[in-house]
Enzyme design. Structure first.
Site, short mmCIF file in Angstrom:
data_model
loop_
_atom_site.label_atom_id
_atom_site.label_comp_id
_atom_site.label_asym_id
_atom_site.label_seq_id
_atom_site.Cartn_x
_atom_site.Cartn_y
_atom_site.Cartn_z
N LYS A 246 42.66 5.05 64.82
CA LYS A 246 43.08 5.78 66.02
C LYS A 246 41.84 6.37 66.67
O LYS A 246 41.10 7.13 66.05
CB LYS A 246 44.06 6.88 65.63
N LYS B 8 39.28 15.53 70.50
CA LYS B 8 39.62 15.36 69.08
C LYS B 8 38.54 14.51 68.40
O LYS B 8 38.81 13.83 67.41
CB LYS B 8 41.02 14.74 68.97
N ARG C 117 50.12 13.90 76.25
CA ARG C 117 49.90 15.33 76.01
C ARG C 117 50.65 16.17 77.05
O ARG C 117 50.99 17.33 76.77
CB ARG C 117 48.39 15.63 75.98
N GLU D 149 38.43 2.23 57.80
CA GLU D 149 39.62 3.10 57.85
C GLU D 149 40.85 2.34 57.36
O GLU D 149 41.65 2.85 56.58
CB GLU D 149 39.88 3.56 59.30
N TYR E 224 56.36 2.24 75.52
CA TYR E 224 57.34 2.90 76.39
C TYR E 224 58.08 1.88 77.25
O TYR E 224 59.05 2.21 77.90
CB TYR E 224 56.64 3.96 77.25
N SER F 232 50.54 6.05 76.26
CA SER F 232 51.07 6.62 77.50
C SER F 232 50.22 6.29 78.73
O SER F 232 50.76 6.00 79.80
CB SER F 232 51.19 8.14 77.34
N LYS G 236 45.26 2.08 67.73
CA LYS G 236 45.68 2.88 68.88
C LYS G 236 44.48 3.43 69.61
O LYS G 236 43.59 3.95 68.94
CB LYS G 236 46.55 4.02 68.35
C1 PBG Z 1 49.46 13.00 68.17
C2 PBG Z 1 49.71 11.75 68.85
C3 PBG Z 1 49.14 11.34 70.06
C4 PBG Z 1 49.78 10.16 70.42
C5 PBG Z 1 50.68 9.84 69.40
N1 PBG Z 1 50.61 10.83 68.43
C6 PBG Z 1 48.14 11.97 70.96
C7 PBG Z 1 46.89 12.50 70.47
O1 PBG Z 1 46.36 12.09 69.45
O2 PBG Z 1 46.40 13.41 71.14
C8 PBG Z 1 49.49 9.43 71.69
C9 PBG Z 1 50.55 8.53 72.19
C10 PBG Z 1 50.43 8.15 73.61
O3 PBG Z 1 49.46 8.47 74.33
O4 PBG Z 1 51.37 7.51 74.07
N2 PBG Z 1 48.82 13.06 67.01
#
Ligand code: PBG
Length: 338
Positions: A206, A230, A216, A246, A326, A287, A261
């Site tokens: 990720k 992050k 968010r 990982e 989505y 998203s 991701k």
């Molecule tokens: C949270 C999480 C995130 C997403 C899924 N779980 C966002 C992040 O790490 O800030 C993102 C999913 C998306 O953008 O559709 N841990």
């Protein structure tokens, strides 16, 4: 996935690549990949209230459902052949705290949603995210002490979070927090409570990505993050070999499925992961990827139906077994109609 021996290349005019493309039937015969509703996992947002649906402003067409509205929405996905949904809560600000205790409240929004869906649709797969960001007043996925996201203290919190989700009926625990060692401790925590049948889908690779912006907004964590990144726990977008490390660790620690991701900008990672490990591999079409296509289509720049199916096929081509998207319900409908 093996690519097999290299294909013999002929010489023009004997070899005309267009011959196979001439007819619909011949195109279907030579098609190398297929996309079906079985490949789709639908992420859904849940909010407080009853009989309530509200739009997510930066994701046109996506809504948050109050728990009681979820069974009907999920019924539609199920009827279209979508195997599983993933639940994400928009936790009210009043329930967020620096310790993120709401994450293991057995009556939190996630648990309410799981129970509502499982009561109505016991055979629908239900996934829950494990990470503290929806519940943390710091907006981070882990517990913050003196400005640092604490790894080992967070692991304990994640185990408590996973256990309430499983006790509510969740089938797949999907840790998205990127703390070191989380898959191993979660497997142990689940097994020691008799939940050895619960699956672990690891958000193994990720990345620290700008494409999560609309998410968010959807879970209302952006304001709490106060512009911080992050980067100290999610991966650097410049790295590939690190993703393989990982994934290797997560498989060793007990992940049943792994995920990459974001999705479309990281298909090179999907390809390498699938080639190297051959394990069930997923990607999250996040998203920001949704918003890009959706907003461009709403403005007349793209044909929505075409680009949705084309994008999802790209995941299959890269080696994905499935995609969190989505677009799931729209795509499944298109696949049924075609
Ligand atoms: C949270 C999480 C995130 C997403 C899924 N779980 C966002 C992040 O790490 O800030 C993102 C999913 C998306 O953008 O559709 N841990």
């Amino acid at each position: 996935m093996s690519r097999g021996p290299s294909t013999p290349v002929g010489v023009f005019p004997q070899t005309r690549m267009r011959r196979n493309r001439r007819w619909d039937w011949s195109r279907r015969l030579v098609r190398e990949n297929t996309l079906t509703p079985d490949d789709l996992i639908w992420p859904v947002f849940v909010c407080e209230g009853t009989d309530h649906i509200e739009p997510v402003p930066t994701m046109p067409g996506v809504v948050r459902y109050s728990p009681d509205r979820l069974p009907a929405a999920v019924a539609e996905a199920k009827a279209l052949g979508i195997p599983a949904v993933a639940i994400f809560p928009a936790t009210p600000a009043s329930a967020k705290s620096p310790g993120a205790e709401e994450a293991w409240n057995p009556d939190n929004l996630v648990c309410q949603a799981v129970r509502a869906i499982k009561d109505a649709h016991p055979d629908m797969g239900v996934m829950c995210d494990v990470a503290l960001d929806p519940f943390n007043s710091d907006g981070h996925d882990g517990i913050v002490r003196d400005g640092h996201v604490e790894n080992d203290e967070t692991l304990e919190a994640l185990c408590r979070q996973a256990l309430v989700q499983v006790e509510a009926g969740c089938d797949v625990i999907a840790p998205s927090d990127m703390m070191d060692g989380r898959i191993g401790v979660l497997r142990e925590a689940l097994d020691s409570e008799g939940h050895e049948k619960v699956l672990l889908m690891s958000y193994a690779a990720k990345y620290s990505s700008g494409f999560y912006g609309p998410f968010r907004d959807a879970i209302e964590s952006k304001g709490f993050l106060k512009g911080e990144t992050k980067d100290t726990y999610q991966m650097d977008p410049a790295n590939t070999d690190e993703a393989l490390r990982e994934v290797a660790l997560d498989i060793e620690e007990g992940a049943d499925m792994v995920m990459v991701k974001p999705g479309l900008p990281y298909l090179d990672i999907v390809y390498r992961v699938k080639e190297r490990f051959g394990v069930p591999t997923f990607a999250y079409n996040v998203s920001g990827e949704y918003a890009m296509l959706r907003i461009a289509a709403d403005n007349g720049a793209l044909d929505y139906d075409r680009v949705v199916l084309e994008s999802l096929m790209a995941f299959k081509r890269a080696g994905c077994n499935g995609v969190l998207t989505y677009f799931a319900v729209d795509a499944a409908r298109l696949l049924h109609d075609s």
